[in-house]
Scaffold this active site. Structure first.
Site, PDB file in Angstrom:
ATOM      1  N   GLU A  90     -11.861  -3.033  -2.230  1.00 42.92           N
ATOM      2  CA  GLU A  90     -11.100  -2.066  -2.868  1.00 42.92           C
ATOM      3  C   GLU A  90     -10.850  -2.319  -4.366  1.00 42.92           C
ATOM      4  OE1 GLU A  90      -7.187  -2.449  -0.550  1.00 42.92           O
ATOM      5  OE2 GLU A  90      -8.621  -3.988   0.685  1.00 42.92           O
ATOM      6  N   HIS A 134       0.646  -1.275  -0.075  1.00 41.08           N
ATOM      7  CA  HIS A 134       0.011   0.034  -0.106  1.00 41.08           C
ATOM      8  C   HIS A 134       0.869   1.347   0.128  1.00 41.08           C
ATOM      9  CE1 HIS A 134      -3.884  -2.246   0.022  1.00 41.08           C
ATOM     10  NE2 HIS A 134      -3.850  -2.118   1.400  1.00 41.08           N
ATOM     11  N   HIS A 166      -9.809   2.535   0.549  1.00 39.58           N
ATOM     12  CA  HIS A 166      -9.682   1.398   1.774  1.00 39.58           C
ATOM     13  C   HIS A 166     -10.512   1.511   2.733  1.00 39.58           C
ATOM     14  CE1 HIS A 166      -7.764  -1.669   3.833  1.00 39.58           C
ATOM     15  NE2 HIS A 166      -6.616  -1.878   3.084  1.00 39.58           N
TER      16      HIS A 166
END
Length: 365
Positions: free
Chosen positions: A327, A117, A191
């Site tokens: 996501e 991420h 997210h």
């Protein structure tokens, strides 16, 4: 503080919300529909703090995990990407490295042996510029920043803009744009952790999930895709028709064992057009969340690492599988898997992507 109020009664309000660790001003942006939904966002991480959605009786409740004040968002131990804009490259990159045009790039290994991420100080840990305004489809909060060359190991100066719009038809629309001055991976996602019950004391195992995908990208023990696409038919990943999330989550299955539940990329049907990705339904409240996206994949994460140690809004503890993440994004480890849809953005190109989280209610039953 700015406020915009059209004839529809929708409003966009921007208020001070403390300061970041570096002293930058933080703001809380509230987008409100008259008598309907409300979204609260902050320029720390361009993240969604709160989303109030109606149940079948019209009662508004918060359906996302998060915090009442900014400070917990500064620490991944207290905020594992709650509501965040994730980048420069979402999901996992094997070994925290990739090669591009003959150059090797090293990233932070912040998820076991892998990068996750965008790194320790990815987009979720940055302070964004923000403005609120009234758009043609509803109140908006627009976040922008320049991610400098070398930030978290990524090449190129990347100009990014993320615009949230609360539309009159009860949807939160997210539009992404980016340009670069050098080739670089770009994979952006949202997210939020969803619990449509409005009560995080209830887990999400009884929520009904539909995913518009015929395959997943199976992973190895470190949750990196093997490179193949596995059909969902006959597996616990078959959500082509609605099933309770908990129906098969604890079944004996190597993929479920690797992830401790669902934490997998689903290969969505269709091309780059806006298309259905998933539907989430909570029967008791009647809330239904429809996810649409232009992205090729959807990461479904069933909150397997939530363990009750995090105290969130109202002091409530976030327990095991108390929320689910949906996501939309490109596939994990795409910089290292050339046969996956490319995440490389070139100078002169403009990255664009749209995701819509649309709310409806169903009657009893």
């Amino acid at each position: 503080m700015s406020e915009l109020q059209p004839n529809t009664g929708a409003t966009a309000i921007q208020q001070p919300w403390g300061t970041a660790q570096g002293g930058q001003a933080l703001f809380l942006c509230t987008l409100q529909l008259l008598g309907g939904m409300r979204a609260e966002l902050t320029n720390y991480g361009a993240l969604l703090v709160r989303l109030l959605a109606p149940d079948r009786k019209g009662t508004l409740e918060d359906v996302v995990l998060g915090h009442d004040r900014p400070e917990p968002y500064f620490d991944h131990a207290q905020s594992p990407f709650f509501g965040a804009t994730v980048g420069r490259c979402a999901n996992r990159i094997a070994g925290g490295q990739f090669s591009l045009l003959g150059h090797n790039y090293s990233l932070a290994r912040n998820n076991g042996p892998n990068a996750l991420h965008g790194g320790e100080q990815g987009f979720d840990q940055q302070v964004w510029d923000v403005r609120t305004y009234l758009g043609p489809d509803g109140p908006c909060a627009e976040f922008s920043r320049l991610s400098p060359d070398g930030e978290e190991g990524y090449p190129g100066n990347l100009a990014v803009q993320v615009t949230y719009t609360l539309t009159q038809d009860q949807a939160l629309r997210i539009d992404y744009e980016a340009t670069t001055d050098a080739p670089t991976p770009v994979n952006l996602t949202h997210h939020s952790y969803w619990n449509l019950s409005g009560d995080v004391r209830e887990d999400i195992l009884g929520h009904q999930l539909t995913v518009f995908a015929d395959g997943i990208t199976p992973v190895d023990a470190s949750l990196i895709p093997t490179g193949s696409i596995q059909p969902v038919e006959g597996t616990p990943f078959d959500f082509r028709e609605p099933h309770p999330i908990g129906e098969a989550i604890d079944r004996e299955n190597e993929q479920l064992r690797f992830a401790g539940g669902y934490d997998h990329n689903f290969v969505l049907r269709g091309g780059p057009e806006l298309k259905p990705a998933a539907t989430l339904y909570h029967a008791t409240t009647g809330r239904e969340l429809q996810v649409l996206t232009t992205e090729p994949g959807l990461q479904v994460y069933s909150g397997n690492f939530l363990d009750g140690q995090i105290s969130g809004k109202g002091g409530r503890r976030y327990g095991y599988r108390s929320a689910i993440c949906l996501e939309p994004q490109h596939f994990p480890d795409s910089p290292n898997q050339p046969h996956f849809p490319s995440v490389i953005l070139e100078p002169g190109q403009r990255f664009t992507s749209r995701t819509v989280y649309a709310f409806k209610t169903r009657g009893a039953g």
